[in-house]
Motif scaffolding. Sequence first.
Motif, PDB file in Angstrom:
ATOM      1  N   GLY A   1      -0.243   5.869   5.212  1.00  0.00           N
ATOM      2  CA  GLY A   1       0.027   6.595   3.978  1.00  0.00           C
ATOM      3  C   GLY A   1      -0.581   5.907   2.772  1.00  0.00           C
ATOM      4  O   GLY A   1      -1.143   6.555   1.884  1.00  0.00           O
ATOM      5  N   LEU A   2      -0.468   4.577   2.729  1.00  0.00           N
ATOM      6  CA  LEU A   2      -1.067   3.827   1.633  1.00  0.00           C
ATOM      7  C   LEU A   2      -2.584   3.957   1.654  1.00  0.00           C
ATOM      8  O   LEU A   2      -3.225   4.140   0.604  1.00  0.00           O
ATOM      9  CB  LEU A   2      -0.665   2.351   1.733  1.00  0.00           C
ATOM     10  CG  LEU A   2       0.763   2.004   1.306  1.00  0.00           C
ATOM     11  CD1 LEU A   2       1.076   0.559   1.668  1.00  0.00           C
ATOM     12  CD2 LEU A   2       0.933   2.217  -0.192  1.00  0.00           C
ATOM     13  N   ALA A   3      -3.151   3.859   2.851  1.00  0.00           N
ATOM     14  CA  ALA A   3      -4.616   3.967   2.961  1.00  0.00           C
ATOM     15  C   ALA A   3      -5.090   5.328   2.480  1.00  0.00           C
ATOM     16  O   ALA A   3      -6.107   5.446   1.783  1.00  0.00           O
ATOM     17  CB  ALA A   3      -5.048   3.733   4.409  1.00  0.00           C
ATOM     18  N   SER A   4      -4.314   6.368   2.826  1.00  0.00           N
ATOM     19  CA  SER A   4      -4.693   7.716   2.391  1.00  0.00           C
ATOM     20  C   SER A   4      -4.579   7.862   0.874  1.00  0.00           C
ATOM     21  O   SER A   4      -5.464   8.422   0.225  1.00  0.00           O
ATOM     22  CB  SER A   4      -3.790   8.738   3.090  1.00  0.00           C
ATOM     23  OG  SER A   4      -4.050  10.044   2.622  1.00  0.00           O
ATOM     24  N   SER A   5      -3.494   7.338   0.318  1.00  0.00           N
ATOM     25  CA  SER A   5      -3.290   7.436  -1.131  1.00  0.00           C
ATOM     26  C   SER A   5      -4.349   6.659  -1.895  1.00  0.00           C
ATOM     27  O   SER A   5      -4.815   7.092  -2.947  1.00  0.00           O
ATOM     28  CB  SER A   5      -1.904   6.926  -1.503  1.00  0.00           C
ATOM     29  OG  SER A   5      -0.895   7.707  -0.911  1.00  0.00           O
ATOM     30  N   LEU A   6      -4.734   5.503  -1.351  1.00  0.00           N
ATOM     31  CA  LEU A   6      -5.705   4.650  -2.033  1.00  0.00           C
ATOM     32  C   LEU A   6      -7.138   5.004  -1.688  1.00  0.00           C
ATOM     33  O   LEU A   6      -8.079   4.439  -2.261  1.00  0.00           O
ATOM     34  CB  LEU A   6      -5.437   3.182  -1.674  1.00  0.00           C
ATOM     35  CG  LEU A   6      -4.078   2.633  -2.112  1.00  0.00           C
ATOM     36  CD1 LEU A   6      -3.863   1.233  -1.533  1.00  0.00           C
ATOM     37  CD2 LEU A   6      -3.988   2.592  -3.629  1.00  0.00           C
ATOM     38  N   LYS A   7      -7.288   5.896  -0.652  1.00  0.00           N
ATOM     39  CA  LYS A   7      -8.611   6.351  -0.221  1.00  0.00           C
ATOM     40  C   LYS A   7      -9.498   5.184   0.221  1.00  0.00           C
ATOM     41  O   LYS A   7     -10.667   5.074  -0.167  1.00  0.00           O
ATOM     42  CB  LYS A   7      -9.288   7.148  -1.336  1.00  0.00           C
ATOM     43  CG  LYS A   7      -8.571   8.453  -1.688  1.00  0.00           C
ATOM     44  CD  LYS A   7      -9.287   9.235  -2.774  1.00  0.00           C
ATOM     45  CE  LYS A   7      -8.672  10.600  -2.987  1.00  0.00           C
ATOM     46  NZ  LYS A   7      -7.226  10.582  -3.251  1.00  0.00           N
ATOM     47  N   VAL A   8      -8.913   4.317   1.046  1.00  0.00           N
ATOM     48  CA  VAL A   8      -9.670   3.200   1.610  1.00  0.00           C
ATOM     49  C   VAL A   8      -9.262   3.062   3.079  1.00  0.00           C
ATOM     50  O   VAL A   8      -8.196   3.527   3.484  1.00  0.00           O
ATOM     51  CB  VAL A   8      -9.376   1.867   0.874  1.00  0.00           C
ATOM     52  CG1 VAL A   8      -9.853   1.937  -0.557  1.00  0.00           C
ATOM     53  CG2 VAL A   8      -7.901   1.515   0.947  1.00  0.00           C
ATOM     54  N   PRO A   9     -10.093   2.428   3.896  1.00  0.00           N
ATOM     55  CA  PRO A   9      -9.678   2.142   5.280  1.00  0.00           C
ATOM     56  C   PRO A   9      -8.449   1.230   5.295  1.00  0.00           C
ATOM     57  O   PRO A   9      -8.199   0.468   4.354  1.00  0.00           O
ATOM     58  CB  PRO A   9     -10.904   1.433   5.870  1.00  0.00           C
ATOM     59  CG  PRO A   9     -12.043   1.824   4.994  1.00  0.00           C
ATOM     60  CD  PRO A   9     -11.478   2.004   3.629  1.00  0.00           C
ATOM     61  N   SER A  10      -7.669   1.291   6.378  1.00  0.00           N
ATOM     62  CA  SER A  10      -6.421   0.531   6.462  1.00  0.00           C
ATOM     63  C   SER A  10      -6.636  -0.952   6.239  1.00  0.00           C
ATOM     64  O   SER A  10      -5.822  -1.614   5.582  1.00  0.00           O
ATOM     65  CB  SER A  10      -5.766   0.756   7.837  1.00  0.00           C
ATOM     66  OG  SER A  10      -5.407   2.091   7.996  1.00  0.00           O
TER      67      SER A  10
ATOM     68  N   VAL B   1      -4.343  -3.187  -2.909  1.00  0.00           N
ATOM     69  CA  VAL B   1      -3.023  -3.345  -3.523  1.00  0.00           C
ATOM     70  C   VAL B   1      -2.999  -4.571  -4.431  1.00  0.00           C
ATOM     71  O   VAL B   1      -2.472  -4.531  -5.554  1.00  0.00           O
ATOM     72  CB  VAL B   1      -1.923  -3.452  -2.446  1.00  0.00           C
ATOM     73  CG1 VAL B   1      -0.595  -3.880  -3.070  1.00  0.00           C
ATOM     74  CG2 VAL B   1      -1.767  -2.126  -1.722  1.00  0.00           C
ATOM     75  N   GLU B   2      -3.594  -5.676  -3.953  1.00  0.00           N
ATOM     76  CA  GLU B   2      -3.646  -6.881  -4.775  1.00  0.00           C
ATOM     77  C   GLU B   2      -4.411  -6.623  -6.061  1.00  0.00           C
ATOM     78  O   GLU B   2      -4.010  -7.076  -7.149  1.00  0.00           O
ATOM     79  CB  GLU B   2      -4.298  -8.009  -3.979  1.00  0.00           C
ATOM     80  CG  GLU B   2      -4.320  -9.339  -4.722  1.00  0.00           C
ATOM     81  CD  GLU B   2      -4.913 -10.464  -3.882  1.00  0.00           C
ATOM     82  OE1 GLU B   2      -5.060 -11.576  -4.418  1.00  0.00           O
ATOM     83  OE2 GLU B   2      -5.226 -10.219  -2.706  1.00  0.00           O
ATOM     84  N   ASN B   3      -5.490  -5.862  -5.960  1.00  0.00           N
ATOM     85  CA  ASN B   3      -6.286  -5.529  -7.140  1.00  0.00           C
ATOM     86  C   ASN B   3      -5.486  -4.668  -8.117  1.00  0.00           C
ATOM     87  O   ASN B   3      -5.510  -4.887  -9.335  1.00  0.00           O
ATOM     88  CB  ASN B   3      -7.560  -4.790  -6.711  1.00  0.00           C
ATOM     89  CG  ASN B   3      -8.431  -4.392  -7.892  1.00  0.00           C
ATOM     90  OD1 ASN B   3      -8.370  -3.253  -8.346  1.00  0.00           O
ATOM     91  ND2 ASN B   3      -9.241  -5.321  -8.374  1.00  0.00           N
ATOM     92  N   LEU B   4      -4.734  -3.697  -7.578  1.00  0.00           N
ATOM     93  CA  LEU B   4      -3.917  -2.836  -8.428  1.00  0.00           C
ATOM     94  C   LEU B   4      -2.817  -3.623  -9.124  1.00  0.00           C
ATOM     95  O   LEU B   4      -2.522  -3.390 -10.297  1.00  0.00           O
ATOM     96  CB  LEU B   4      -3.316  -1.696  -7.598  1.00  0.00           C
ATOM     97  CG  LEU B   4      -4.279  -0.594  -7.150  1.00  0.00           C
ATOM     98  CD1 LEU B   4      -3.574   0.381  -6.213  1.00  0.00           C
ATOM     99  CD2 LEU B   4      -4.836   0.163  -8.350  1.00  0.00           C
TER     100      LEU B   4
END
Length: 889
Positions: free
Chosen positions: A726-735, A742-745
């Motif tokens: 779900g996080l990967a989909s929301s962030l539009k990046v591979p898992s 997330v660290e960047n955000l």
Amino acid sequence: MQTHEIRKRFLDHFIRAGHTEVPSASLILDDPNLLFVNAGMVPFKPYFLGDQTPPWDRATSIQKVVRTLDIDEVGKTTRHNTFFQMAGNFSFGDYFKREAITFAWSLLTDPVDQGGYGIDPQRLWPTVYLDDDEAYAIWRDEIGVPGDRIQRRGLADNYWSMGVPGPCGPCSEIFYDRGPDYGVEGGPEADEDRYIEIWNLVFMQNERGEGTSKDDYPILGPLPRRNIDTGLGIERLACILQGVDNVYETDLVEPVIETAEAATGRRYGAGNHDDDVRFRVIADHARTASMLIADGVRPGNDGRGYVLRRLLRRIVRSARLLGATEPTMGAFIETVRATMSPSYPELDLQAERIAEIAVTEESAFLRTLNAGSSLFTDAAEATREQGRDRISGADAFALHDTYGFPIDLTLEMAAEAGLQVDEGGFAELMQEQRDRAKADAGARKHGHADMSVYREFLDRGPTLFTGFDELVTDAHVLGLVVDGRRVPIATAGQEVEVILDRTPLYAESGGQIADVGTITNGPGTKLVVRDVQKVAKSVWLHRVYVEEGEIAEGDEVLAQVDPAWRHGATQGHSGTHLVHAALRQVLGPGATQAGSLNRPGYLRFDFNANAPVTESQRTEIEEIANGAVESNYPVHTFETGLEEAKAMGAMALFGENYGDVVRVVDIGGPFSMELCGGTHVGSSSQVGPITLLGESSIGSGVRRVEAYVGMDSFRHLSRERALLAGLASSLKVPSEQVPDRVENLVARLRDAEKQLERLRAEQARASIGGLIDSAVRVGDVLVVGGRVADGLDANNLRGLATDLRGRLASDTAVIALFSQTDGKVPFVVTTTEAARDHGLRAGDVVKAIGPAVGGRGGGKPDLAQGSGTDATGIDRALGELRDLAAKAG
């Protein structure tokens, strides 16, 4: 000079010398070796040990300190106290001996009007370590102390270490000569009652090794960085500067004694030594208890809680012996708050909670004291009548067991009565009670007050457990018990304990919780088994709910384990053995079991360790345990003699009492072999995947890991995978890129928060001119105040208020700033010197206007702060401020 002024001068002196002021740490630190912070340098230990890099090169603090080793001596002399304020200055690889000595000397001897304490230099005697020629030369040649007033002393007196291998070094102590009325001449070497130590300067320059005593250890070599650690006792210095003999006569302690005098009708210093002891106990313990409660300690039966409980109980008993007939704790706690809160505003902010805890403990102990004192008096009189001088262990145990008298109170009361106590006999009776409690643990769990109801079953012999080999067993009902009484029959809707001659249902023990299942008697009777316990480790008690039908003594029944439950339970228990073996491989043989709990799909394992498990160790433990699952090790169980089992390498676990014949569970030969009476899988692969959930501390030297096994582990991993997807989909990046994204955000969010904070501060600073323009002069006083930008915390408000005060330093001004953030209303009040001369003290103003915004606070005369909850009251608070100014002007 008042104590609060002594504190301020110390901090100001070192701040001017480039030190960063570090607020006092809590008395409770995460240090397994310390009950409470017992020295000013304790919060800085990680820096001195090299475990962390200090954020400053030099620091100063006034640290709260509690030492409890001499609780029994408090009051008997004027030298013992439990709470101290320890002032210190610290250098981390910056300055060394010359600067430390110079800083100390100038503060002590500089005139009062120049910021010093104004002590006569002729009254000060330095000491140095035996061969510390450098420090000796600084004192003599640079400071100008005559050589005959500098004394050299040995390891025990003038060489400091933490008592364990690590940093150490010589120290230089400064003593104050109280004069010939207090003892003989000759310096500290001659008389430490006349010459009292007020400051210790520690020069950390070496590393020490293992030793056997305070003055017997090797010096291994120099430290990479030399450090300074000093400690000045605020209370001792207050005695000198206030011209009194001891701390009980100083400005922050004497008021508590005065309160005790008013409450009891007795007088301190009237010639009654016993009364004076009790007054001192009250004064000392009330301060210590207040500070401990403020830092989160609550009365309890062990550890820090027991120390606090003991302090509070000694206060109560001392007040009663002085003649108090009404509760007194509230008055003592209030006096401490009033005297200490200018330096410790948390006493103001938490006043209600502190008083509530202390008064509640007083009420409870008064009941105990009233009930037990009569029994103690009877025991003491009987002891004397029998010509003995020692109260029996049985009497002491009765006081403890029946009336809740702790043994230390009995010892104290006996000593006052000129008697001793048979402590050995008391200890034996306590051990017998603990043994009985352990033997009856299962019975107590179910509230069996009368064991006689089970006597027939115990005499008949143990229940035959068939659950290792089968899940269904034909059995005979030997008895039924309801609410501790035998009954012949139980019907639908009742809860009943069923005793069978044989059973496949596992009774809770060894960390494995009990099986669930059913007991049936034909198609019309069904009993749901909710719990199974043992009486005296031999008779199984099935706690059941009669769902339908009825059951009677003598019935033939079918006892059946829920197979899904048992499968999960065996997975959990066998998984515990695998995790234990993996822990020992990674952490070493010292990681032995200290407790466990396993139920279907879950295990919790406690083990002995002195340090947390690192992330890499946790990963390795998980891999080793799952490797054992994949290896499909056979699980063998067999019975043998205890000594034979130990000779094979089987582990005997913590606190267990084993018989001559023991059951051994062998998983994969050398991988795991333990003595265990639980149920297990047939092979290690049946445990399924093992997922460690976390690791934590549950006490000094004991850690805990938790894990899922089998399908519960799979479900947990599935949820984690779905969350990651779900996080990967929301962030539009591979898992695999989710952690970096997330660290960047998070970093960007922090930057944005900092930028927002800067904008708020700039907006607030920009509004300062407007606040001055809209200020109102009330009489001689200029009232500056209002609500500044929302979102500012107390630190920002203090900065703005201090800035405003600087602009208005020449005026008679009082400044009050308010903000609103997260439902709170922080506020700060500051006053100029001229306003304080008019009687406007910031701490008093905060207390007066705080209720208008639903809050409270406190602080110093020049700067104070508080927090409320009602922003609609800000205008009302400002109105009350103007009223105060009108009265002052």
